[in-house]
Design an enzyme around this catalytic site. Structure first.
Site, mmCIF file in Angstrom:
data_model
loop_
_atom_site.group_PDB
_atom_site.id
_atom_site.type_symbol
_atom_site.label_atom_id
_atom_site.label_comp_id
_atom_site.label_asym_id
_atom_site.label_seq_id
_atom_site.Cartn_x
_atom_site.Cartn_y
_atom_site.Cartn_z
ATOM 1 N N SER A 31 0.834 -1.192 0.000
ATOM 2 C CA SER A 31 0.000 0.000 0.000
ATOM 3 C C SER A 31 0.882 1.261 0.000
ATOM 4 O O SER A 31 1.637 1.471 -0.954
ATOM 5 C CB SER A 31 -0.976 -0.044 1.185
ATOM 6 O OG SER A 31 -2.047 0.848 0.989
ATOM 7 N N ASP A 142 -9.308 -5.476 -4.898
ATOM 8 C CA ASP A 142 -8.835 -4.360 -4.075
ATOM 9 C C ASP A 142 -9.565 -3.078 -4.474
ATOM 10 O O ASP A 142 -9.471 -2.638 -5.618
ATOM 11 C CB ASP A 142 -7.323 -4.193 -4.279
ATOM 12 C CG ASP A 142 -6.691 -3.187 -3.332
ATOM 13 O OD1 ASP A 142 -7.424 -2.416 -2.682
ATOM 14 O OD2 ASP A 142 -5.458 -3.173 -3.253
ATOM 15 N N HIS A 173 -7.342 -5.997 -0.758
ATOM 16 C CA HIS A 173 -6.216 -5.105 -0.479
ATOM 17 C C HIS A 173 -5.193 -5.740 0.458
ATOM 18 O O HIS A 173 -4.008 -5.428 0.396
ATOM 19 C CB HIS A 173 -6.745 -3.797 0.128
ATOM 20 C CG HIS A 173 -5.699 -2.751 0.326
ATOM 21 N ND1 HIS A 173 -5.028 -2.177 -0.729
ATOM 22 C CD2 HIS A 173 -5.206 -2.182 1.460
ATOM 23 C CE1 HIS A 173 -4.163 -1.282 -0.251
ATOM 24 N NE2 HIS A 173 -4.246 -1.272 1.058
#
Length: 209
Positions: A31, A142, A173
């Site tokens: 991320s 995601d 995610h």
């Protein structure tokens, strides 16, 4: 300071260990960490390569706009309160996009200067300039870092023989496997990064030898 310094210090520490090959230490980021990875790689040239899980190719505040819209419509309808929230977020994002604010203005839960500093990490620009191996991994479910970003990475790095892009259709995610639209509620269930993802990452690292 938030995203890079500790990662670089950890990599340098590992490089000094006798039981680890100093020329085979990779940075793996998830991320925001993945978005920062090209910046980190450019700052420490002894890092062997980068692994980027759910890496944003766009400014983070652009992703927040998408996330709020996705979550509002996940039940199939957008009520007045949700529409108001979407409009407010989009107005705030427009301020950030246009630079129509001061560094110390609090927007989307952080000072505007923080968002601007994140943009200076320029993930796509740095990734294009980075000459070492990169693996970019995306979850098909995601909604936080979406297929929009994956498409940008594919276009930006097309033709690079030392860049691998891998899509796992069933991953969210957090790289937990599932079916149907991903929701925040699913994040509350105990789970592990899917074994197929871990296996793929390990095999890619070994293949860089």
């Amino acid at each position: 300071e938030v995203t890079a310094d500790d990662a670089i210090a950890a990599a340098r520490l590992l490089m000094k260990r006798d039981d680890i090959r100093s020329d085979h230490v990779f940075i793996l980021g998830h991320s925001l960490g993945a978005t920062a990875a090209p910046y980190i790689g450019m700052k420490e040239d002894k890092i062997a390569g980068l692994i980027m899980l759910a890496a944003a190719a766009r400014p983070i505040y652009e992703l927040i706009d998408d996330q709020v819209t996705y979550l509002a419509g996940i039940d199939g309808t957008i009520d007045d309160a949700e529409k108001k929230q979407i409009d407010e977020v989009r107005a705030t994002v427009a301020k950030l996009r246009e630079g129509n604010c001061q560094d110390d203005d609090t927007l989307l839960g952080a000072p505007a200067g923080f968002w601007f500093r994140l943009n200076q990490m320029a993930p796509v620009v740095n990734a294009k300039a980075y000459g070492k191996p990169m693996l970019i991994v995306q979850g098909g479910r995601d909604y936080q870092v979406s297929m929009k970003d994956y498409a940008i990475w594919k276009k930006a790095l097309a033709g690079r023989s030392n860049v691998t892009l891998k899509l796992f259709d069933r991953m969210d995610h957090l790289f937990l496997a599932g079916d149907g639209p991903s929701t925040p509620k699913q994040y509350q269930a105990k789970g592990h990064v899917d074994a197929s993802v871990i296996k793929y990452l390990a095999e890619w690292v070994h293949a860089q030898d």
